[in-house]
Design a protein around this motif. Sequence first.
Motif, PDB file in Angstrom:
ATOM      1  N   UNK A 161       0.851  -1.187   0.000  1.00 48.01           N
ATOM      2  CA  UNK A 161       0.000   0.000   0.000  1.00 48.01           C
ATOM      3  C   UNK A 161       0.888   1.238   0.000  1.00 48.01           C
ATOM      4  N   UNK A 162       0.330   2.335  -0.496  1.00 46.56           N
ATOM      5  CA  UNK A 162       1.078   3.585  -0.541  1.00 46.56           C
ATOM      6  C   UNK A 162       0.680   4.541   0.579  1.00 46.56           C
ATOM      7  N   UNK A 163      -0.276   4.130   1.437  1.00 45.91           N
ATOM      8  CA  UNK A 163      -0.810   4.933   2.543  1.00 45.91           C
ATOM      9  C   UNK A 163      -1.633   6.099   2.001  1.00 45.91           C
ATOM     10  N   UNK A 164      -2.603   6.525   2.814  1.00 50.55           N
ATOM     11  CA  UNK A 164      -3.619   7.397   2.238  1.00 50.55           C
ATOM     12  C   UNK A 164      -3.890   8.691   2.986  1.00 50.55           C
ATOM     13  N   UNK A 165      -3.437   8.845   4.226  1.00 48.70           N
ATOM     14  CA  UNK A 165      -3.940  10.037   4.913  1.00 48.70           C
ATOM     15  C   UNK A 165      -2.934  10.725   5.830  1.00 48.70           C
ATOM     16  N   UNK A 166      -3.322  11.935   6.237  1.00 49.31           N
ATOM     17  CA  UNK A 166      -2.451  12.769   7.054  1.00 49.31           C
ATOM     18  C   UNK A 166      -2.259  12.212   8.456  1.00 49.31           C
ATOM     19  N   UNK A 167      -3.232  11.461   8.983  1.00 51.78           N
ATOM     20  CA  UNK A 167      -3.082  10.891  10.320  1.00 51.78           C
ATOM     21  C   UNK A 167      -1.868   9.968  10.371  1.00 51.78           C
ATOM     22  N   UNK A 168      -1.682   9.171   9.334  1.00 55.69           N
ATOM     23  CA  UNK A 168      -0.518   8.294   9.278  1.00 55.69           C
ATOM     24  C   UNK A 168       0.764   9.120   9.176  1.00 55.69           C
ATOM     25  N   UNK A 169       0.753  10.125   8.323  1.00 60.00           N
ATOM     26  CA  UNK A 169       1.937  10.970   8.174  1.00 60.00           C
ATOM     27  C   UNK A 169       2.340  11.590   9.506  1.00 60.00           C
ATOM     28  N   UNK A 210     -18.830   7.564   8.428  1.00 58.26           N
ATOM     29  CA  UNK A 210     -18.195   8.818   8.026  1.00 58.26           C
ATOM     30  C   UNK A 210     -16.750   8.894   8.496  1.00 58.26           C
ATOM     31  N   UNK A 211     -16.495   8.381   9.679  1.00 55.88           N
ATOM     32  CA  UNK A 211     -15.135   8.388  10.218  1.00 55.88           C
ATOM     33  C   UNK A 211     -14.200   7.596   9.316  1.00 55.88           C
ATOM     34  N   UNK A 212     -14.649   6.423   8.880  1.00 56.89           N
ATOM     35  CA  UNK A 212     -13.817   5.584   8.027  1.00 56.89           C
ATOM     36  C   UNK A 212     -13.706   6.145   6.609  1.00 56.89           C
ATOM     37  N   UNK A 213     -14.772   6.761   6.117  1.00 61.35           N
ATOM     38  CA  UNK A 213     -14.702   7.382   4.799  1.00 61.35           C
ATOM     39  C   UNK A 213     -13.726   8.560   4.812  1.00 61.35           C
ATOM     40  N   UNK A 214     -13.754   9.346   5.878  1.00 59.81           N
ATOM     41  CA  UNK A 214     -12.814  10.466   5.988  1.00 59.81           C
ATOM     42  C   UNK A 214     -11.375   9.968   6.008  1.00 59.81           C
ATOM     43  N   UNK A 215     -11.141   8.859   6.709  1.00 59.76           N
ATOM     44  CA  UNK A 215      -9.800   8.280   6.752  1.00 59.76           C
ATOM     45  C   UNK A 215      -9.363   7.848   5.358  1.00 59.76           C
ATOM     46  N   UNK A 216     -10.263   7.166   4.650  1.00 66.93           N
ATOM     47  CA  UNK A 216      -9.925   6.657   3.325  1.00 66.93           C
ATOM     48  C   UNK A 216      -9.623   7.784   2.343  1.00 66.93           C
ATOM     49  N   UNK A 217     -10.417   8.841   2.389  1.00 70.53           N
ATOM     50  CA  UNK A 217     -10.309   9.918   1.406  1.00 70.53           C
ATOM     51  C   UNK A 217      -9.372  11.042   1.843  1.00 70.53           C
ATOM     52  N   UNK A 218      -8.886  10.960   3.109  1.00 64.20           N
ATOM     53  CA  UNK A 218      -8.061  12.039   3.662  1.00 64.20           C
ATOM     54  C   UNK A 218      -8.763  13.391   3.521  1.00 64.20           C
ATOM     55  N   UNK A 219     -10.039  13.386   3.862  1.00 62.89           N
ATOM     56  CA  UNK A 219     -10.878  14.587   3.719  1.00 62.89           C
ATOM     57  C   UNK A 219     -11.860  14.600   4.880  1.00 62.89           C
ATOM     58  N   UNK A 220     -12.032  15.748   5.494  1.00 61.51           N
ATOM     59  CA  UNK A 220     -12.909  15.861   6.658  1.00 61.51           C
ATOM     60  C   UNK A 220     -14.357  16.076   6.216  1.00 61.51           C
ATOM     61  N   UNK A 221     -15.141  14.995   6.254  1.00 68.10           N
ATOM     62  CA  UNK A 221     -16.542  15.080   5.852  1.00 68.10           C
ATOM     63  C   UNK A 221     -17.439  15.661   6.940  1.00 68.10           C
ATOM     64  N   UNK A 222     -16.865  16.105   8.052  1.00 68.01           N
ATOM     65  CA  UNK A 222     -17.669  16.738   9.096  1.00 68.01           C
ATOM     66  C   UNK A 222     -18.295  18.041   8.609  1.00 68.01           C
ATOM     67  N   UNK A 223     -17.792  18.597   7.529  1.00 69.62           N
ATOM     68  CA  UNK A 223     -18.331  19.863   6.995  1.00 69.62           C
ATOM     69  C   UNK A 223     -19.572  19.645   6.124  1.00 69.62           C
ATOM     70  N   UNK A 224     -20.000  18.378   5.940  1.00 66.97           N
ATOM     71  CA  UNK A 224     -21.155  18.056   5.103  1.00 66.97           C
ATOM     72  C   UNK A 224     -22.223  17.313   5.901  1.00 66.97           C
TER      73      UNK A 224
END
Length: 453
Positions: free
Chosen positions: A137-145, A311-325
């Motif tokens: 895997x190439x890793x997907x999100x800022x939390x990992x970084x 939503x929590x898992x989708x945000x992790x996958x997309x590296x995007x905060x869906x709390x704004x929607x």
Amino acid sequence: MTKRTDKMALVAFMQAGNASVYAGSWRHPATEHGYLDASYYAHIGRQLEAGCFDLMFFDDRLAMPGIYGGSVAEAVHYGARPVKLDLSVVLGVLAQATSKIGLGATYSTTYYQPFHVARTFASLDHLSGGRAAWNVVTSVNDSEAQNYGLASHLSHDERYDRADEFLDVVAGLWDSWEDGAIVADRAAGIFADPTKVHELNHVGEYFSARGPLTVPRTPQGRPVILQAGSSGRGRDFASRWADLIFTGDPGFEVARAHYADQKQRIGDSGRDPATVKICPMAYAVVGETEAQAKDREQILLNDLVHPMASLTLLSELMNYDFARHDLDDPITDELIASVSGIRGLVQNLRAHIGGDTVTLRDLAGHRATLLQGPRFVGTGAQVADQMEEWFNGGACDGFVLAATHSPGSYEDVVRMVVPELQRRGLFRTRYEGSTLREHLGLPRPAAATAVPA
């Protein structure tokens, strides 16, 4: 539909944590919460081996989901896979508890170093007798970084540029010992032939590695490579490197198109498409009767996955905060353009549910519940019917089966589905070889010609 002469591949998709890929599994009444106990994994491994599965491999993430709302609170509260054990330890347990089934783990090319990964999987291949697999895997999100000292993750294309070089280095290190290098001549005092052990001396854009690897050439030559890239770049990467490609196609026609495209790309890359397995993720909900299976399916569909977990898992996958929607906001073209990696998911979901309008609730449910892959429901014979249709219909070479609950999902498949597949000649009745490559019908690669040190 043409009956195939090769055998179906069966892979178990594991998580070393509190929930399977089905995010509501920890709430299922039949789930055993033994994920912090070594005996739990040993039991599942022995059960899958009794069912002659090719491989069990473990997904991984290097951070607790923390993109949604900028906090890990929702992941912890709703059990959205906040627990992830170190996979090298888990696979060490399984190498001792089993003797035939392949053993795989997910390791990132973004946050590890090639020498470390090459040594880890070469060691596992030796100590398991040739059963190691690496899910790249190439890793997907800022939390990992942020857990690895970086502010944000790399861009999509840069991650794949780095991954290509990473694989070049790992492959070179695995080939740095030739077969037969170890002489072990006690009388002459010669342990190994230095003309058969080579420095790599790699210096590239992202990595440098002198080599040789400190682990001799392994029983499989190289451990099996798994990969699951879905974008165009991801599919090209898999075509170059993967021995088994793990897909997430929810419907039969989508899977057929993906299968044909991926096999074409493999051929275009100069490899034989027949030497690469393509296996979609699937769920099997099995009952003694069709009515019982459907009752079991309803348990899974009735609110075991909280929308916030989705939503929590989708945000992790997309590296995007869906709390704004809001959950019922449609996925617009503007949103698709602003969120990296979401386009393919939306296209697949539109093809699966029909129509052009996909809401955030639809997409979150697709990723976190039971829509990510096909769902086969029924008696053992009925589930085998559905799997046979996909296998003989040009949609796959086998399946990566995810658990709706553990360990019961796999016990049901081994007890009720596997014997039916075996009766039809679709699946092995015993292991013919000892290595994972032999299980999958894949050749043992020859070592690349090395330049002597």
